[in-house]
Design a protein around this motif. Structure first.
Motif, mmCIF file in Angstrom:
data_model
loop_
_atom_site.group_PDB
_atom_site.id
_atom_site.type_symbol
_atom_site.label_atom_id
_atom_site.label_comp_id
_atom_site.label_asym_id
_atom_site.label_seq_id
_atom_site.Cartn_x
_atom_site.Cartn_y
_atom_site.Cartn_z
ATOM 1 N N UNK A 12 0.797 -1.220 0.000
ATOM 2 C CA UNK A 12 0.000 0.000 0.000
ATOM 3 C C UNK A 12 0.832 1.274 0.000
ATOM 4 N N UNK A 13 1.936 1.269 0.693
ATOM 5 C CA UNK A 13 2.710 2.514 0.794
ATOM 6 C C UNK A 13 3.971 2.440 -0.081
ATOM 7 N N UNK A 14 5.011 1.698 0.314
ATOM 8 C CA UNK A 14 6.208 1.674 -0.534
ATOM 9 C C UNK A 14 5.956 0.990 -1.883
ATOM 10 N N UNK A 15 5.062 0.013 -1.914
ATOM 11 C CA UNK A 15 4.751 -0.660 -3.176
ATOM 12 C C UNK A 15 4.122 0.281 -4.179
ATOM 13 N N UNK A 16 3.187 1.085 -3.710
ATOM 14 C CA UNK A 16 2.549 2.078 -4.574
ATOM 15 C C UNK A 16 3.579 3.087 -5.088
ATOM 16 N N UNK A 17 4.421 3.581 -4.206
ATOM 17 C CA UNK A 17 5.442 4.547 -4.610
ATOM 18 C C UNK A 17 6.411 3.939 -5.618
ATOM 19 N N UNK A 18 6.766 2.684 -5.403
ATOM 20 C CA UNK A 18 7.680 1.981 -6.320
ATOM 21 C C UNK A 18 7.056 1.854 -7.710
ATOM 22 N N UNK A 19 5.800 1.436 -7.775
ATOM 23 C CA UNK A 19 5.105 1.287 -9.062
ATOM 24 C C UNK A 19 4.995 2.637 -9.767
ATOM 25 N N UNK A 20 4.667 3.684 -9.033
ATOM 26 C CA UNK A 20 4.549 5.011 -9.637
ATOM 27 C C UNK A 20 5.894 5.516 -10.159
ATOM 28 N N UNK A 21 6.947 5.273 -9.406
ATOM 29 C CA UNK A 21 8.279 5.696 -9.846
ATOM 30 C C UNK A 21 8.668 4.985 -11.132
ATOM 31 N N UNK A 22 8.421 3.689 -11.187
ATOM 32 C CA UNK A 22 8.747 2.926 -12.400
ATOM 33 C C UNK A 22 7.909 3.412 -13.580
ATOM 34 N N UNK A 23 6.643 3.729 -13.351
ATOM 35 C CA UNK A 23 5.772 4.208 -14.423
ATOM 36 C C UNK A 23 6.273 5.534 -14.998
ATOM 37 N N UNK A 24 6.931 6.331 -14.161
ATOM 38 C CA UNK A 24 7.452 7.627 -14.592
ATOM 39 C C UNK A 24 8.956 7.582 -14.868
ATOM 40 N N UNK A 25 9.480 6.359 -14.931
ATOM 41 C CA UNK A 25 10.899 6.129 -15.240
ATOM 42 C C UNK A 25 11.832 6.879 -14.294
ATOM 43 N N UNK A 26 11.507 6.819 -12.999
ATOM 44 C CA UNK A 26 12.331 7.442 -11.966
ATOM 45 C C UNK A 26 13.091 6.325 -11.249
ATOM 46 N N UNK A 27 14.388 6.458 -11.186
ATOM 47 C CA UNK A 27 15.226 5.462 -10.514
ATOM 48 C C UNK A 27 15.133 5.671 -9.001
ATOM 49 N N UNK A 28 14.743 4.626 -8.281
ATOM 50 C CA UNK A 28 14.575 4.717 -6.821
ATOM 51 C C UNK A 28 15.238 3.521 -6.142
ATOM 52 N N UNK A 29 16.567 3.490 -6.116
ATOM 53 C CA UNK A 29 17.245 2.309 -5.571
ATOM 54 C C UNK A 29 16.941 2.052 -4.096
ATOM 55 N N UNK A 30 16.825 3.078 -3.285
ATOM 56 C CA UNK A 30 16.549 2.859 -1.861
ATOM 57 C C UNK A 30 15.129 2.347 -1.653
ATOM 58 N N UNK A 31 14.196 2.899 -2.380
ATOM 59 C CA UNK A 31 12.816 2.444 -2.284
ATOM 60 C C UNK A 31 12.706 0.997 -2.759
ATOM 61 N N UNK A 32 13.450 0.649 -3.785
ATOM 62 C CA UNK A 32 13.460 -0.726 -4.278
ATOM 63 C C UNK A 32 13.957 -1.694 -3.203
#
Length: 53
Positions: free
Chosen positions: A15-35
């Motif tokens: 619900x929280x980090x998973x949603x942020x991770x999916x949104x980042x990937x959809x916008x092609x934003x690299x988020x290694x710590x969130x991953x």
């Protein structure tokens, strides 16, 4: 979430980090710590469900 993991309870990994991770990937934003955080929470949830915590 920290208190929940300390007690062995369910967390809002999807619900929280998973949603942020999916949104980042959809916008092609690299988020290694969130991953890493999301991956660790998924492992935690699986171990909790398996009873291996």
């Amino acid at each position: 979430m920290q208190r929940d993991t300390e007690k062995g309870l369910a967390v809002e990994a999807d619900h929280i980090p998973g949603y942020l991770y999916v949104q980042a990937k959809a916008h092609q934003i690299d988020t290694p710590y969130l991953e890493v955080v999301y991956g660790n929470l998924q492992v935690y949830e699986q171990k909790r469900k398996d009873g291996s915590l």
